[in-house]
Design a protein around this motif. Structure first.
Motif, mmCIF file in Angstrom:
data_model
loop_
_atom_site.group_PDB
_atom_site.id
_atom_site.type_symbol
_atom_site.label_atom_id
_atom_site.label_comp_id
_atom_site.label_asym_id
_atom_site.label_seq_id
_atom_site.Cartn_x
_atom_site.Cartn_y
_atom_site.Cartn_z
ATOM 1 N N ASP A 166 0.802 -1.215 0.254
ATOM 2 C CA ASP A 166 -0.042 0.013 -0.116
ATOM 3 C C ASP A 166 0.853 1.132 0.146
ATOM 4 O O ASP A 166 0.337 2.567 0.278
ATOM 5 N N VAL A 167 1.994 1.004 -0.592
ATOM 6 C CA VAL A 167 3.158 2.268 -0.280
ATOM 7 C C VAL A 167 3.753 2.270 -1.794
ATOM 8 O O VAL A 167 3.803 1.182 -2.359
ATOM 9 N N GLU A 168 4.287 3.473 -2.135
ATOM 10 C CA GLU A 168 4.849 3.540 -3.567
ATOM 11 C C GLU A 168 6.423 3.302 -3.216
ATOM 12 O O GLU A 168 7.182 3.826 -2.324
ATOM 13 N N THR A 169 6.638 2.130 -3.683
ATOM 14 C CA THR A 169 8.229 1.473 -3.397
ATOM 15 C C THR A 169 8.731 1.289 -4.683
ATOM 16 O O THR A 169 9.080 0.099 -5.025
ATOM 17 N N PRO A 170 9.416 2.208 -5.469
ATOM 18 C CA PRO A 170 9.884 1.936 -6.714
ATOM 19 C C PRO A 170 11.154 1.110 -6.501
ATOM 20 O O PRO A 170 11.546 0.386 -7.510
ATOM 21 N N HIS A 171 12.043 0.942 -5.346
ATOM 22 C CA HIS A 171 13.200 0.305 -5.341
ATOM 23 C C HIS A 171 12.645 -1.191 -5.070
ATOM 24 O O HIS A 171 13.576 -1.955 -5.525
ATOM 25 N N PHE A 172 11.798 -1.318 -4.050
ATOM 26 C CA PHE A 172 11.258 -2.666 -3.867
ATOM 27 C C PHE A 172 10.954 -3.373 -5.058
ATOM 28 O O PHE A 172 11.120 -4.431 -5.200
ATOM 29 N N ASP A 173 10.043 -2.494 -5.851
ATOM 30 C CA ASP A 173 9.499 -3.092 -7.017
ATOM 31 C C ASP A 173 10.605 -3.484 -7.925
ATOM 32 O O ASP A 173 10.450 -4.503 -8.587
ATOM 33 N N GLN A 174 11.724 -2.820 -7.993
ATOM 34 C CA GLN A 174 12.944 -3.167 -8.914
ATOM 35 C C GLN A 174 13.557 -4.527 -8.439
ATOM 36 O O GLN A 174 13.948 -5.031 -9.364
ATOM 37 N N LEU A 175 13.508 -4.596 -7.399
ATOM 38 C CA LEU A 175 14.126 -5.802 -6.885
ATOM 39 C C LEU A 175 13.411 -7.068 -7.360
ATOM 40 O O LEU A 175 14.083 -7.998 -7.527
ATOM 41 N N VAL A 176 12.192 -6.921 -7.410
ATOM 42 C CA VAL A 176 11.402 -8.159 -8.335
ATOM 43 C C VAL A 176 11.765 -8.330 -9.534
ATOM 44 O O VAL A 176 11.763 -9.540 -9.861
ATOM 45 N N VAL A 177 12.178 -7.391 -10.252
ATOM 46 C CA VAL A 177 12.449 -7.471 -11.665
ATOM 47 C C VAL A 177 13.978 -8.068 -11.645
ATOM 48 O O VAL A 177 14.316 -8.913 -12.564
#
Length: 429
Positions: free
Chosen positions: A45-56
């Motif tokens: 429920d938070v904007e987390t661009p760096h965590f999102d990039q970890l998924v990639v």
């Protein structure tokens, strides 16, 4: 002859088919980062661009399950030893002695070797015994000695030290990077005390929790920049995880809070207790009083009372010599109070590890991890053999299994390995 030669070649290849990638200078290094109290869904429920990039760029587990107990010290020590709590015997955040009634707060236990050194070797020591160099920055257990041996580089968090200073967080990363590059350390563990503090003080649903997750996300971005800046992209594996989740504490007027002294005269029937500590409590009955204590507390609402000897095997607590005879686990969100209510926390943990609010995170990236790989949930105890594999060392005795996590690893010549694996599985030799 050609067929026989082919069979021999495949057999040899199968026996040696999974070498990890190595940097040109040797074994890859490993950084283990723990964010205390990071619940499995805190980034949803938070904007987390760096965590999102970890998924990639790496591996994500849907969630991981901490051990019983869902507390900072027991859970972290399970991760770093690969042992259940009943085996490593760090059975609470507080150091205690049931005979002397000693109780030492969590941060003051961090250098008390007698609390941590119980025969289960943490990864730092196992790695050092095999020629590697290790470091611990604030990580629980890193400040102790094990049979007289200390971790090579240690920074211990002092009591009262603020946990949420973002500038300091970045400085700590810079220190750790210098350990890898200037001191040539092979393994470093790095601990952050958030979002646990915010979860306790404000509750998991408070806007301040969202702010601290955004701060953690920025810190992940800074970590990745620092890795690049220090030339470690091709030689450093990183695991990011936590120790437990967090849930909202139920309070009046919504519920009747639990006061255990209403059901049992604790002064009369108990010789030792820690019953004002979140969702988990322990108690030593006076001689001959165990059954009476058990029966009386069984009448209290919103909790489960266990005799240590009769606890479910899945808890992995019954064999503990240090744990007192009676264990109390509150229902999710209910706080244990011994005699009266003084509890101010709005969020807490220590509850059953099967509760989703107690589940936590796992992310990993680096040269030995696959990219864009989502794995099913697993128990945190399996992180230990994974770390040993990454460091290419022989593990100490442990309760985990590499088979649980090995699929997330990237091996040399992955596509060729797949073909060879198929041949190995289909061969009859």
């Amino acid at each position: 002859m050609k067929l026989e030669l082919f069979v021999v070649l495949v057999a040899v290849t199968c026996a040696t088919s999974k070498p990890l990638n190595k940097a040109t200078t040797g074994k890859n290094k490993l950084l283990l980062v723990s964010f205390d109290g990071f619940r499995w869904d805190y980034d949803q429920d938070v904007e987390t661009p760096h965590f999102d990039q970890l998924v990639v760029d790496g591996v994500k587990a849907k969630y991981i399950t901490p051990p019983m107990l869902t507390m900072t010290s027991p859970s972290h020590f399970t991760t770093i030893t690969g042992r259940w709590v009943e085996d490593h015997e760090v059975v609470h955040n507080m150091m205690f002695n049931t005979k002397t009634n000693l109780k030492v707060p969590h941060k003051k236990t961090l250098t008390r070797s007698e609390w941590w050194d119980n025969g289960a070797l943490p990864l730092w020591i196992t790695a050092q015994d095999q020629g590697l160099k290790t470091g611990s920055f604030f990580f629980p257990g890193g400040g102790a000695n094990y049979s007289g041996q200390a971790v090579n580089q240690v920074v211990v968090e002092e009591a009262g030290h603020p946990d949420d200073n973002e500038t300091e967080w970045r400085q700590n990363i810079d220190t750790v990077m210098s350990w890898f590059t200037e001191e040539d350390l092979d393994l470093v563990t790095l601990y952050y005390g958030e979002p646990d503090n915010v979860g306790h003080a404000k509750g998991p649903d408070h806007p301040r929790r969202i702010e601290i997750i955004e701060q953690i996300d920025r810190t992940i971005g800074y970590l990745r920049e620092a890795i690049s800046r220090h030339g470690l992209n091709d030689s450093l594996n990183v695991i990011i995880t936590s120790d437990h989740g967090m849930t909202t504490v139920k309070k009046r007027p919504e519920v009747d809070e639990i006061i255990l002294n209403k059901y049992l005269n604790l002064l009369q029937h108990a010789s030792f207790e820690i019953l004002d500590y979140g969702g988990f409590g322990i108690l030593t009955p006076r001689p001959g009083q165990e059954q009476k204590v058990y029966d009386a507390l069984s009448n209290a609402p919103n909790l489960t009372v266990y005799k240590k000897s009769e606890m479910p095997e899945s808890f992995h607590l019954a064999k503990s010599e240090r744990l007192p005879p009676i264990v109390v686990v509150a229902d999710l969100g209910f706080n244990l109070n011994s005699r009266f209510i003084v509890y101010v926390n709005k969020g807490d943990h220590g509850y059953h590890n099967g509760e989703m609010d107690m589940k936590t995170i796992f992310r990993a990236f680096g040269p030995n991890f696959k990219r864009n790989f989502l794995t099913e949930p697993f128990d945190s105890i399996h992180i230990y053999p994974l770390m040993c594999k990454l460091l290419q060392i022989e593990p100490a005795p442990h309760n985990g299994s590499l088979a649980v996590t090995e699929d997330m690893l990237q091996y040399n010549g992955e596509s060729e390995q797949t073909k060879v694996g198929q041949m190995c599985r289909s061969s009859s030799f």
